[in-house]
Scaffold this active site. Structure first.
Site, short mmCIF file in Angstrom:
data_model
loop_
_atom_site.label_atom_id
_atom_site.label_comp_id
_atom_site.label_asym_id
_atom_site.label_seq_id
_atom_site.Cartn_x
_atom_site.Cartn_y
_atom_site.Cartn_z
N HIS A 20 41.81 34.84 51.62
CA HIS A 20 40.39 34.49 52.47
C HIS A 20 40.70 33.63 52.11
O HIS A 20 40.92 32.47 50.53
CB HIS A 20 39.97 35.28 51.74
CG HIS A 20 38.40 35.92 51.64
ND1 HIS A 20 38.11 34.65 49.77
CD2 HIS A 20 38.84 36.98 50.56
CE1 HIS A 20 37.50 34.86 49.43
NE2 HIS A 20 37.98 36.82 49.82
N GLU A 91 37.99 44.63 50.62
CA GLU A 91 37.95 44.47 49.16
C GLU A 91 37.61 45.37 48.84
O GLU A 91 36.95 46.52 49.12
CB GLU A 91 37.41 43.11 48.53
CG GLU A 91 36.92 42.72 47.41
CD GLU A 91 38.34 42.45 46.78
OE1 GLU A 91 39.58 43.48 46.64
OE2 GLU A 91 39.07 41.40 45.83
#
Length: 203
Positions: A20, A91
Site C-alpha cells: 500500500h 499485516e
C-alpha cells in the site's frame, strides 16, 4: 492441485505483491498492524501512479487485505472493481508494540526485533509463517496472474515462505511503500522475479 512430475503446478500462478501507499505511520516508522490508518495524500498519489503499470497487465484475480490502506491503494491503482478481500493478507499483529518504533522498543528491550523476539498479545513469527504458508498453498491452486495488495512485513514474510518456507527470510527483503514485486517459477523452483520496483512517477 494438478502438478507435473517434478511437483510444479501444471499451470503455476504469477503473484504480484503490491504494498500500500504511504501512511502517517509508515512515514514515521511506527509499527502498523491492526490499526486501520488511512493513506496520506502522498500515499494516494503513489497509488494512482501504480495504475499505468497495473493496467498493462491482465490479472485473473485481485485480492486485498481488509485494511483500508490496502483497499484504497487497490482502488486508486485501478483494480478495486475486481478485488476480493482476503483476511490472510492483513499485516502482522504487533500486539503491545502496535504504534511504536523499533528504536523506542529497544529502549525497553535491547536488541528487540520483530523477526526474533516475542510479541506479547500479538502474532509470533511461527503464527504469521503458518498464515503465509496456508495462503500460498491456496494460491498454488489458482492459475494465472494474481495481484495481492498488502503490507510490508506480511509481504516480506510471504516472499520468505515462497522461496524457502521460512518467515525469517523476510528479514532480508526490504520493501518501500507503493511498490510492485513479482513471485513465480523457474521450472520447478519458486523464485523472486522482481522486487521492490517503484514506478518512476512515485516519489
Amino acid at each position: 492441485m494438478n502438478t507435473t512430475t517434478n511437483g510444479t503446478p501444471a499451470d503455476p500462478p504469477e503473484l504480484w505483491l503490491i504494498r500500500h501507499g504511504e501512511t502517517e505511520w509508515s512515514r514515521s516508522g511506527q509499527h502498523t498492524g491492526r490499526t486501520d490508518i488511512p493513506l496520506t495524500e502522498r500515499g494516494r498519489e503513489q497509488a494512482r501512479a501504480l495504475a499505468a503499470v497495473l493496467a498493462a497487465a491482465r490479472f485473473d484475480r485481485v485480492l486485498s487485505s481488509p485494511m483500508s490502506r490496502a483497499i484504497e491503494t487497490c482502488r486508486l491503482a485501478g483494480l478495486g472493481e475486481h478485488a476480493q478481500q482476503e483476511p490472510d493478507l492483513r499485516e502482522w499483529d504487533y500486539g503491545i508494540y502496535e504504534g511504536r518504533k523499533t528504536k523506542e522498543i529497544r529502549d525497553d528491550v535491547p536488541d528487540w526485533s520483530v523477526w526474533t523476539s516475542p510479541i506479547p498479545e500479538g502474532e509470533s513469527v511461527g503464527q504469521i509463517q503458518a498464515r503465509a504458508l496456508s495462503l500460498i498453498e491456496r494460491l498454488l491452486g489458482s492459475p494465472g496472474r494474481i495481484a495481492l495488495f498488502s503490507h510490508a512485513h506480511f509481504l516480506r514474510v510471504f516472499a520468505g515462505c515462497w522461496i524457502g518456507e521460512s518467515a525469517a527470510l523476510g528479514a532480508h527483503f526490504y520493501l518501500d511503500t507503493a511498490t510492485i514485486s513479482v513471485l513465480g517459477f523457474e521450472r520447478e523452483n519458486r523464485v523472486v522475479r522482481q522486487w521492490n520496483v517503484r514506478h518512476p512517477d512515485v516519489k
